[in-house]
Write an enzyme that holds these catalytic residues in place. Structure first.
Site, PDB file in Angstrom:
ATOM      1  N   GLU A  81       0.839  -1.194   0.000  1.00  0.00           N
ATOM      2  CA  GLU A  81       0.000   0.000   0.000  1.00  0.00           C
ATOM      3  C   GLU A  81       0.875   1.245   0.000  1.00  0.00           C
ATOM      4  O   GLU A  81       0.389   2.349   0.169  1.00  0.00           O
ATOM      5  CB  GLU A  81      -0.962  -0.023   1.184  1.00  0.00           C
ATOM      6  CG  GLU A  81      -0.305  -0.150   2.535  1.00  0.00           C
ATOM      7  CD  GLU A  81      -1.337  -0.341   3.650  1.00  0.00           C
ATOM      8  OE1 GLU A  81      -1.452  -1.476   4.116  1.00  0.00           O
ATOM      9  OE2 GLU A  81      -1.995   0.632   4.037  1.00  0.00           O
ATOM     10  N   CYS A 113      -3.601  -3.425   4.092  1.00  0.00           N
ATOM     11  CA  CYS A 113      -2.735  -4.500   4.605  1.00  0.00           C
ATOM     12  C   CYS A 113      -3.141  -5.876   4.096  1.00  0.00           C
ATOM     13  O   CYS A 113      -2.451  -6.862   4.350  1.00  0.00           O
ATOM     14  CB  CYS A 113      -2.722  -4.495   6.134  1.00  0.00           C
ATOM     15  SG  CYS A 113      -2.282  -2.914   6.814  1.00  0.00           S
ATOM     16  N   HIS A 239      -3.192 -10.271  12.142  1.00  0.00           N
ATOM     17  CA  HIS A 239      -2.556  -9.061  11.602  1.00  0.00           C
ATOM     18  C   HIS A 239      -2.171  -8.178  12.794  1.00  0.00           C
ATOM     19  O   HIS A 239      -2.984  -7.956  13.696  1.00  0.00           O
ATOM     20  CB  HIS A 239      -3.537  -8.324  10.673  1.00  0.00           C
ATOM     21  CG  HIS A 239      -3.085  -6.947  10.301  1.00  0.00           C
ATOM     22  ND1 HIS A 239      -1.881  -6.710   9.690  1.00  0.00           N
ATOM     23  CD2 HIS A 239      -3.656  -5.724  10.482  1.00  0.00           C
ATOM     24  CE1 HIS A 239      -1.735  -5.409   9.504  1.00  0.00           C
ATOM     25  NE2 HIS A 239      -2.801  -4.780   9.978  1.00  0.00           N
ATOM     26  N   LYS A 248      -6.557  -7.706  21.502  1.00  0.00           N
ATOM     27  CA  LYS A 248      -7.985  -7.369  21.370  1.00  0.00           C
ATOM     28  C   LYS A 248      -8.667  -8.370  20.436  1.00  0.00           C
ATOM     29  O   LYS A 248      -9.803  -8.783  20.662  1.00  0.00           O
ATOM     30  CB  LYS A 248      -8.151  -5.954  20.792  1.00  0.00           C
ATOM     31  CG  LYS A 248      -7.769  -4.806  21.724  1.00  0.00           C
ATOM     32  CD  LYS A 248      -7.929  -3.481  20.963  1.00  0.00           C
ATOM     33  CE  LYS A 248      -7.239  -2.325  21.656  1.00  0.00           C
ATOM     34  NZ  LYS A 248      -7.983  -1.739  22.746  1.00  0.00           N
TER      35      LYS A 248
HETATM   36  N1  CAA Z   1       0.706   2.376  30.523  1.00  0.00           N
HETATM   37  C1  CAA Z   1       0.146   1.298  29.927  1.00  0.00           C
HETATM   38  N2  CAA Z   1      -0.874   1.397  29.041  1.00  0.00           N
HETATM   39  C2  CAA Z   1      -1.309   2.630  28.723  1.00  0.00           C
HETATM   40  C3  CAA Z   1      -0.771   3.798  29.312  1.00  0.00           C
HETATM   41  C4  CAA Z   1       0.286   3.630  30.256  1.00  0.00           C
HETATM   42  N3  CAA Z   1       0.872   4.681  30.829  1.00  0.00           N
HETATM   43  N4  CAA Z   1      -1.411   4.850  28.795  1.00  0.00           N
HETATM   44  C5  CAA Z   1      -2.332   4.376  27.905  1.00  0.00           C
HETATM   45  N5  CAA Z   1      -2.257   3.040  27.878  1.00  0.00           N
HETATM   46  C6  CAA Z   1      -3.035   2.113  27.033  1.00  0.00           C
HETATM   47  C7  CAA Z   1      -4.480   2.517  26.854  1.00  0.00           C
HETATM   48  O1  CAA Z   1      -5.271   2.102  27.953  1.00  0.00           O
HETATM   49  C8  CAA Z   1      -4.815   1.792  25.568  1.00  0.00           C
HETATM   50  O2  CAA Z   1      -5.042   0.427  25.831  1.00  0.00           O
HETATM   51  P1  CAA Z   1      -6.436  -0.228  25.384  1.00  0.00           P
HETATM   52  O3  CAA Z   1      -6.515  -0.081  23.907  1.00  0.00           O
HETATM   53  O4  CAA Z   1      -6.321  -1.642  25.842  1.00  0.00           O
HETATM   54  O5  CAA Z   1      -7.502   0.543  26.084  1.00  0.00           O
HETATM   55  C9  CAA Z   1      -3.520   1.849  24.780  1.00  0.00           C
HETATM   56  O6  CAA Z   1      -2.488   2.179  25.716  1.00  0.00           O
HETATM   57  C10 CAA Z   1      -3.516   2.919  23.693  1.00  0.00           C
HETATM   58  O7  CAA Z   1      -3.940   4.096  24.281  1.00  0.00           O
HETATM   59  P2  CAA Z   1      -4.913   5.104  23.533  1.00  0.00           P
HETATM   60  O8  CAA Z   1      -6.078   4.363  22.951  1.00  0.00           O
HETATM   61  O9  CAA Z   1      -5.166   6.260  24.411  1.00  0.00           O
HETATM   62  O10 CAA Z   1      -3.907   5.508  22.355  1.00  0.00           O
HETATM   63  P3  CAA Z   1      -4.021   6.538  21.229  1.00  0.00           P
HETATM   64  O11 CAA Z   1      -5.169   7.460  21.340  1.00  0.00           O
HETATM   65  O12 CAA Z   1      -2.688   7.146  21.207  1.00  0.00           O
HETATM   66  O13 CAA Z   1      -4.283   5.650  19.898  1.00  0.00           O
HETATM   67  C11 CAA Z   1      -4.125   3.994  18.242  1.00  0.00           C
HETATM   68  C12 CAA Z   1      -3.871   4.332  19.712  1.00  0.00           C
HETATM   69  C13 CAA Z   1      -5.596   4.171  17.887  1.00  0.00           C
HETATM   70  C14 CAA Z   1      -3.718   2.553  17.980  1.00  0.00           C
HETATM   71  C15 CAA Z   1      -3.253   4.947  17.352  1.00  0.00           C
HETATM   72  O14 CAA Z   1      -1.894   4.687  17.581  1.00  0.00           O
HETATM   73  C16 CAA Z   1      -3.530   4.820  15.860  1.00  0.00           C
HETATM   74  O15 CAA Z   1      -4.402   5.503  15.319  1.00  0.00           O
HETATM   75  N6  CAA Z   1      -2.760   3.923  15.137  1.00  0.00           N
HETATM   76  C17 CAA Z   1      -2.954   3.711  13.715  1.00  0.00           C
HETATM   77  C18 CAA Z   1      -4.222   2.929  13.402  1.00  0.00           C
HETATM   78  C19 CAA Z   1      -4.141   1.448  13.708  1.00  0.00           C
HETATM   79  O16 CAA Z   1      -3.082   0.873  13.854  1.00  0.00           O
HETATM   80  N7  CAA Z   1      -5.312   0.803  13.755  1.00  0.00           N
HETATM   81  C20 CAA Z   1      -5.395  -0.623  13.992  1.00  0.00           C
HETATM   82  C21 CAA Z   1      -6.598  -1.241  13.330  1.00  0.00           C
HETATM   83  S1  CAA Z   1      -6.590  -0.902  11.574  1.00  0.00           S
HETATM   84  C22 CAA Z   1      -5.450  -2.008  10.943  1.00  0.00           C
HETATM   85  O17 CAA Z   1      -5.089  -2.960  11.579  1.00  0.00           O
HETATM   86  C23 CAA Z   1      -4.888  -1.750   9.568  1.00  0.00           C
HETATM   87  C24 CAA Z   1      -3.529  -1.195   9.726  1.00  0.00           C
HETATM   88  O18 CAA Z   1      -2.549  -1.926   9.757  1.00  0.00           O
HETATM   89  C25 CAA Z   1      -3.385   0.265   9.826  1.00  0.00           C
END
Ligand code: CAA
Length: 394
Positions: A81, A113, A239, A248
């Site tokens: 991609e 992906c 994946h 999850k």
């Molecule tokens: N210690 C331990 N854990 C902590 C923490 C700390 N101090 N602070 C936060 N966390 C945990 C949170 O509780 C959360 O865990 P859960 O999901 O189990 O609740 C985790 O860390 C992430 O925290 P947030 O949700 O607050 O993180 P974020 O807002 O920064 O976003 C994300 C996380 C959505 C993955 C972001 O990084 C993102 O947008 N990534 C790109 C999209 C992605 O990868 N999507 C996956 C599905 S799509 C797909 O699979 C296709 C692909 O390859 C892109």
């Protein structure tokens, strides 16, 4: 007829970022990236690397480890991609870098992906149908995942490629292309418009879309494989955009099966699949196959003759749950590739170096071609709008 993966190859850049350094630079608790996201190191590509060089490196490892000459390839597909041209496929560059002959179907596949899995399933059908006429397919998943500096997606970047040699002599994994479970939906969870180098993503929605697609694909898989549950597998590779996503996913499947303590089976069924991805980050099309390589390279159990489950998800979206049986000796074959040592030999960049590399990447598509040492596959730059590359000792 048995069909599946005869050999694997993996390529990663020689440099990476330590997630605790990135977290400190972004004012985030390191435990959020290390445990909350589940990544310790994130691969960062150098300026003489791109989707083509990573694909060629991975393809070269797959062919040499199997002792298969490039001329045995009758189908060469790169799933990506993060292509380098709107028309010319990455696979064409790879064809010449690897010395694949002219009597070969060469093209690129895209569905986020899922693009590599689309190519793999097509390759399996090509062999089963008899069209291969004794030739093998080389399917390469290659990507540089980029969301941009200081975005929510930044800690889920990465770069790398996984090559799969696909044939009727599956020395690694026999696959079952006639019994897969599929689910596709038109959603806007993650995308990259033509005018942008960086991906756009609705993070929490993308997580939900992944889980919805997993449910749909697994339900279809169970219809086509009556009586199968996650306990039927010795291991499952999901994946892995980041490690927590696999957790999850596993919780979701176990909950569907009525398991009230879904985490209890996680380490045994999924743990080994995350060892290598946690040190590389998201490599999009290759992520599932890096998880598969990780399972085979690091599982403490003998998986000989055991069935393993695989889940591929591409945003947009298309997902597939499928299964395969590990060929006796496969774990030794994958261990011999020395993948952990490949990762151990990378240089950890400072955050300043990483940010400078990220800023310079946009200019690479127009950088004038310049000579470079021929010690590995290299992107040299552009000459009269043509990208130019170098193969080792060419
Ligand atoms: N210690 C331990 N854990 C902590 C923490 C700390 N101090 N602070 C936060 N966390 C945990 C949170 O509780 C959360 O865990 P859960 O999901 O189990 O609740 C985790 O860390 C992430 O925290 P947030 O949700 O607050 O993180 P974020 O807002 O920064 O976003 C994300 C996380 C959505 C993955 C972001 O990084 C993102 O947008 N990534 C790109 C999209 C992605 O990868 N999507 C996956 C599905 S799509 C797909 O699979 C296709 C692909 O390859 C892109």
């Amino acid at each position: 007829m048995r069909v599946g993966i005869e050999a694997l190859g993996v390529a990663v850049p020689p440099t990476c970022v330590a997630m605790e350094d990135l977290a400190r630079a972004r004012g985030v608790e390191p435990s959020k990236y290390l445990d909350g996201i589940g990544t310790w190191r994130m691969s960062v590509a150098q300026d003489d690397e791109d989707t083509v060089t990573l694909a060629a490196q991975a393809g070269h490892m797959a062919l040499t480890s199997a002792g298969v000459p490039a001329n045995d390839i009758g189908l060469l597909v790169v799933g990506t991609e993060t292509a380098v041209d709107h028309s010319k496929p990455v696979a064409s560059y790879v064809q010449s870098l690897l010395g694949v002959g002219r009597r070969c179907r060469v093209f690129e596949t895209k569905h986020a992906c899922y693009g590599g899995t689309a190519a793999l399933q097509m390759a399996l059908d090509w062999i089963r149908s008899g069209s291969a006429a004794g030739k093998k397919a080389l399917v390469i998943c290659s990507d540089i995942a980029r969301y941009g500096l200081k975005t929510a997606g930044e800690p889920t970047q990465g770069a790398g490629a996984v090559a799969l040699l696909v044939s009727d002599d599956p020395k690694i994994l026999s696959l079952e292309p006639d019994r897969t479970g599929i689910c596709s939906t038109d959603v806007h969870d993650f995308w990259r418009p033509l005018y942008s180098k960086d991906a756009f993503v609705d993070g929490p929605y993308s997580v939900q879309c992944y889980l919805d697609a997993l449910t749909g694909a697994y339900e279809h898989f169970q219809e086509r494989n009556p009586g199968v549950t996650t306990d039927s597998f010795a291991a499952i590779a999901y994946h892995v955009p980041y490690g927590k996503m696999a957790r999850k996913a596993h919780r979701q499947l176990r909950a569907m099966e009525g398991d009230l303590t879904p985490d209890a089976s996680f380490e045994a069924l999924v743990g080994s699949s995350l060892t290598l991805p946690a040190q590389v980050g998201n490599i999009y099309t290759g992520s599932l196959y890096l998880a598969l390589a990780s399972t085979l390279a690091t599982s403490p159990l003998s998986l000989d003759g055991k069935r393993i489950g695989l889940f591929s998800y591409g945003s947009g979206s298309c997902a597939e749950f499928f299964a395969g049986t590990v060929t006796p000796g496969a774990q030794d074959r994958v261990k011999k590739l020395g993948l952990q040592s490949l990762l151990d030999h990378r240089r950890v960049l400072s955050i300043e170096e990483y940010e400078a590399i990220m800023r310079e990447r946009d200019g690479l598509d127009t950088r004038p071609a310049a000579p470079a040492p021929a010690d590995t596959f290299r992107y040299l730059g552009v000459d009269a709008h043509r990208r130019t590359y170098l193969a080792p000792n060419s």
